[in-house]
Design an enzyme around this catalytic site. Structure first.
Site, PDB file in Angstrom:
ATOM      1  N   PRO A 147       0.945  -1.338  -0.101  1.00 32.97           N
ATOM      2  CA  PRO A 147      -0.199   0.135   0.012  1.00 32.97           C
ATOM      3  C   PRO A 147       0.650   1.119   0.090  1.00 32.97           C
ATOM      4  CG  PRO A 147      -0.043  -1.086   2.276  1.00 32.97           C
ATOM      5  CD  PRO A 147       0.877  -1.948   1.294  1.00 32.97           C
ATOM      6  N   ASP A 151       5.770   2.147   2.034  1.00 37.81           N
ATOM      7  CA  ASP A 151       4.784   0.921   2.088  1.00 37.81           C
ATOM      8  C   ASP A 151       4.258   0.990   3.438  1.00 37.81           C
ATOM      9  OD1 ASP A 151       3.735  -1.262   2.646  1.00 37.81           O
ATOM     10  OD2 ASP A 151       5.519  -2.581   1.957  1.00 37.81           O
ATOM     11  N   HIS A 152       2.959   1.634   3.564  1.00 37.38           N
ATOM     12  CA  HIS A 152       2.304   1.489   4.748  1.00 37.38           C
ATOM     13  C   HIS A 152       2.031   0.651   5.627  1.00 37.38           C
ATOM     14  CE1 HIS A 152       0.268   4.440   7.307  1.00 37.38           C
ATOM     15  NE2 HIS A 152      -0.555   5.091   6.398  1.00 37.38           N
ATOM     16  N   ARG A 153       2.284  -0.744   5.167  1.00 37.55           N
ATOM     17  CA  ARG A 153       2.552  -1.821   6.091  1.00 37.55           C
ATOM     18  C   ARG A 153       3.681  -1.818   6.772  1.00 37.55           C
ATOM     19  NH1 ARG A 153       3.179  -6.796   2.054  1.00 37.55           N
ATOM     20  NH2 ARG A 153       4.576  -5.278   1.217  1.00 37.55           N
ATOM     21  N   VAL A 211       5.765   1.346   7.466  1.00 36.99           N
ATOM     22  CA  VAL A 211       5.996   2.697   7.758  1.00 36.99           C
ATOM     23  C   VAL A 211       4.835   3.384   8.223  1.00 36.99           C
ATOM     24  CG1 VAL A 211       7.093   4.926   7.249  1.00 36.99           C
ATOM     25  CG2 VAL A 211       7.983   2.717   6.372  1.00 36.99           C
TER      26      VAL A 211
END
Length: 358
Positions: free
Chosen positions: A152, A328-330, A332
């Site tokens: 994401p 990467d929002h997983r 960070v």
């Protein structure tokens, strides 16, 4: 030839338009010294009219059957290192490289004009040309699709006054002791990234889906996106955090020459932990860079423009650049991404701040 001087491999920079001022590789017109300093021989600016690094280089050593196999698999032999002591590229070297670059390889593409696996024929007509998708272009496309539909993406932007950095670069380039290093804005940004990763290590991590683990890397293999005639590749500088600014500048220059000549090795194209893409050399201010999997972050460096800016309570002409950070929002959170981008911006705004990280 391999003995060709290094200078011959440097990409020729095209003129960059800034308002009414055009600055090229050979000089400047109506610009300050700091304007010239921000122009960088960036690996991303590789597709131009300049000759390759080594137009008369030796053909990779291999046998006719191996060359035929490489052609069928869409693999450039110049990118492959021979595994044996003889220096001859073997069949298993080609197959191993093809498996690493394109794990989901489709049926081999025959020579132009021959039917493909589904009966279609590559062809050129008066109105269009249809080119088989293969080689580096195919591997890049597969990687980008995996990135876009797996991680994401979140992108944030920051405008930074880099006037002090461009002045620093101009001073370093004027120093005879550093003349051969050709330090530019990309090298300074690379150094800033390495320093900021110390404070925000999540940006240098990766997601291991198979093991169900987050891998935090205690080193920086810094990828530099490079546009080549074969497609986009991202070779990386191993242990970049251990290099000085002149050493980083040299490493970036060498990556540019290697990518330009089509000699990026498989080792240099894997194992990256964070990347930089310098679309500013094309006159672009900002963008939304796509992650290079499995990395957690990529920094986009925009073009430097001299424009009115608030400075010490007044309006002054300053050198401004826009930084674009995708992550990467997983791995960070927004706060971590913002702090990382601010840390990079702080170093570029005031290069002396790098002393705080040393």
């Amino acid at each position: 030839r391999r003995g060709a001087p290094r200078a011959a491999g440097r990409p020729q920079r095209r003129a960059v338009r800034r308002g009414a001022t055009t600055v090229g590789a050979g000089g400047r017109s109506g610009a300050t010294a700091s304007d010239t300093a921000v122009l960088d021989a960036a690996p991303h600016d590789l597709v131009d009219s300049a000759p390759p690094l080594d137009v008369r280089h030796e053909r990779p050593r291999s046998t006719p059957p191996v060359r035929q196999l490489a052609k069928q698999l869409g693999v450039d032999l110049a990118l492959i290192e021979a595994s044996g002591v003889t220096g001859v590229i073997r069949r298993d070297d080609v197959e191993r490289f093809a498996a690493r670059m394109a794990p989901a390889t489709a049926a081999p593409v025959p020579q132009s004009g021959a039917p493909l696996a589904d009966g279609r024929h590559p062809r050129t007509t008066e109105r269009e040309t249809r080119t088989p998708i293969r080689g580096v272009r195919k591997a890049t496309a597969a990687a980008m699709v995996r990135s876009a539909f797996t991680a994401p993406h979140v992108t944030c932007f920051l405008e930074v006054d880099v006037t002090e950095t461009t002045r620093l670069i101009a001073g370093l380039r004027a120093d005879p002791r550093l003349a051969e290093h050709r330090i530019g804005l990309l090298a300074v940004a690379a150094k800033a990234v390495c320093l900021a990763l110390r404070a925000e290590p999540s940006l240098g991590s990766s997601w291991d889906d198979e093991a169900g683990e987050i891998v935090t890397h205690h080193y920086v293999n810094l990828g530099i996106a490079a546009a080549t005639e074969r497609g986009l590749i991202v070779p990386n500088i191993p242990d970049a955090e251990q290099l000085t600014l002149p050493q980083l500048a040299d490493a970036i220059r060498d990556l540019a020459a290697m990518a330009r000549a089509g000699r990026a090795t498989p080792a240099s194209l894997t194992g990256g932990t964070f990347s930089i893409t310098n679309f500013g050399v094309f006159g672009v201010d900002a963008g939304t860079p796509i992650l290079n999997p499995p990395e957690a972050g990529i920094l986009g460096l925009g073009t430097v423009r001299r424009q009115p800016w608030e400075f010490e309570g007044e309006i002054a002409l300053r050198d401004i650049v826009t930084l674009s950070l995708s992550f990467d929002h997983r791995l960070v959170d927004g706060e971590q991404g913002a702090r990382f981008l601010a840390a990079v911006g702080d170093v570029l705004r005031e290069p002396g701040r790098a002393m705080l990280f040393a």
